[in-house]
Design an enzyme around this catalytic site. Structure first.
Site, PDB file in Angstrom:
ATOM      1  N   GLU A 159       0.822  -1.205   0.000  1.00  0.00           N
ATOM      2  CA  GLU A 159       0.000   0.000   0.000  1.00  0.00           C
ATOM      3  C   GLU A 159       0.865   1.268   0.000  1.00  0.00           C
ATOM      4  OE1 GLU A 159      -2.110  -2.969   2.838  1.00  0.00           O
ATOM      5  OE2 GLU A 159      -0.094  -2.579   2.049  1.00  0.00           O
ATOM      6  N   THR A 177      21.625 -38.721  11.087  1.00  0.00           N
ATOM      7  CA  THR A 177      21.846 -39.031  12.501  1.00  0.00           C
ATOM      8  C   THR A 177      23.306 -39.325  12.806  1.00  0.00           C
ATOM      9  OG1 THR A 177      19.606 -39.912  12.649  1.00  0.00           O
ATOM     10  CG2 THR A 177      21.126 -40.495  14.421  1.00  0.00           C
TER      11      THR A 177
END
Length: 384
Positions: A55, A234
């Protein structure tokens, strides 16, 4: 009922908002069109690096072109903000500019401020029309809506599958470090578009060792920040000469776009070697020796990552789905048949066709010879 004029100008505002893909996050994608006497006098979009909201950009453009906004109609894809953030409230700016009417596609999904911008406009005597092309506007900002309400990224599971619903041929028939393409170039180009629209992409070490993927955004389109590539590894088995590690830095300058999550027992020398390559390694997200997927999502969210794309193997697909951590699914189906011994799309969920029954708001499309099914497991806009 929406007028053809309102629809036409809102469509333009949505087109403007769509041009900010990968440039607005972690803020929403917003477009604004200022109209006076049936003609566009200014347009604006929000790009995070430029601070100003759509805007404000449109109002500044109108002033620079000598077009007063007083009496104009503002078409905005998202409710003008009513709070002070990096910039002032856009609702106040529209009021100060003297606009007569504001047409808004959808409310702000933030439950703390939703409706307040609309109320401020109406209190100032501005006519507000809400809900024009609402669903299109919500689709554009589904990741922002999900994140602002849950503080977690919108998780999209993407899978390329055979016509009989398999993920890949049996390992015994595969060539190590070579991807097996099920879908054609059109579908793969769409996947690149999905990567470009995502803040992060995640896979597991099994996929890395099998395919040696780069997991990069190869659209060539501008991004505000690099696509964060997250690898669950992992035991820290990723090769230092993998494409992922080799593309983690450019000319010795780390991009900070590769994050490897491992357990606390990972080899310290391997961690140091990866960090020397520009890789970030985090060994802190394990529970009983295994990586915690909810903790992974929290870690990703803490980095202001709104959208996460899963491009995983069968095991991780199954784990994310069983723990109900997937919000959206996108399945590309090729015409290739792989047979009963092929790898299922998700461990514990052997048939994607049965799984599809859990999806809501499904849509179907085609890319070349491949078909695509998109559906949701959660609603990104549940409070509105």
């Amino acid at each position: 009922m929406a007028s053809n004029v309102d629809i036409r100008f809102m469509q333009r505002a949505l087109e403007l908002a769509a041009t900010t893909t990968a440039l607005a996050s972690p803020n929403p994608q917003v477009g604004c069109v200022l109209v006076c006497d049936g003609k566009t006098i200014a347009e604006g979009t929000h790009v995070y690096a430029d601070r100003d909201h759509a805007e404000i950009v449109a109002l500044k453009q109108a002033r620079s072109l000598g077009h007063p906004a007083a009496g104009a109609t503002a078409y905005v894809t998202l409710e003008p903000c009513s709070h002070q953030g990096r910039t002032g409230p856009c609702a106040d700016a529209l009021v100060a500019a003297g606009i007569a009417r504001c047409v808004i596609a959808t409310e702000d999904p933030n439950p703390l401020v939703s409706g307040k911008g609309i109320a401020r406009l109406r209190d100032a005597g501005i006519e507000v029309t809400l809900g024009i092309l609402e669903q299109q506007a919500r689709d554009l900002n589904e990741a922002f809506a999900h994140f602002i309400q849950t503080r977690l990224p919108l998780v999209t599971l993407k899978a390329a599958l055979s016509v009989d619903g398999k993920l890949a041929p049996p390992p015994s028939t595969r060539t190590r470090n070579q991807p097996h393409w099920l879908t054609g170039p059109e579908a793969r180009a769409e996947v690149q578009r999905m990567r470009h629209a995502s803040d992060a992409i995640l896979t597991g070490i099994g996929t890395v060792l099998a395919d040696d993927p780069a997991l990069t955004d190869r659209t060539g389109l501008a991004r505000r920040r690099p696509l964060l590539r997250v690898i669950l590894d992992t035991n820290l088995r990723i090769p230092l000469d993998s494409q992922l590690v080799m593309t983690a830095s450019t000319d010795g300058v780390p991009n900070q776009d590769l994050l490897i999550l491992c357990n606390s027992n990972a080899d310290a020398e391997k961690i140091a070697a990866l960090e020397d390559c520009g890789v970030e390694v985090d060994p802190t997200l394990e529970v009983d020796g295994h990586l915690s997927l909810p903790a992974v999502l929290t870690e990703i969210a803490d980095r202001a990552i709104l959208s996460l794309l899963l491009e995983c193997g069968s095991h991780l697909n199954g784990s994310f789905l069983k723990q109900r951590l997937v919000d959206k699914a996108v399945f590309f189906y090729s015409e290739t048949e792989l047979g009963e011994t092929a790898i299922p799309f998700a461990t514990g969920i052997p048939s994607p066709f049965l799984f599809e029954q859990n999806l809501r708001r499904t849509t179907r499309s085609t890319f070349g010879s491949d078909s695509c099914l998109t559906g949701y497991l959660t609603d990104p806009w549940p409070t509105l």
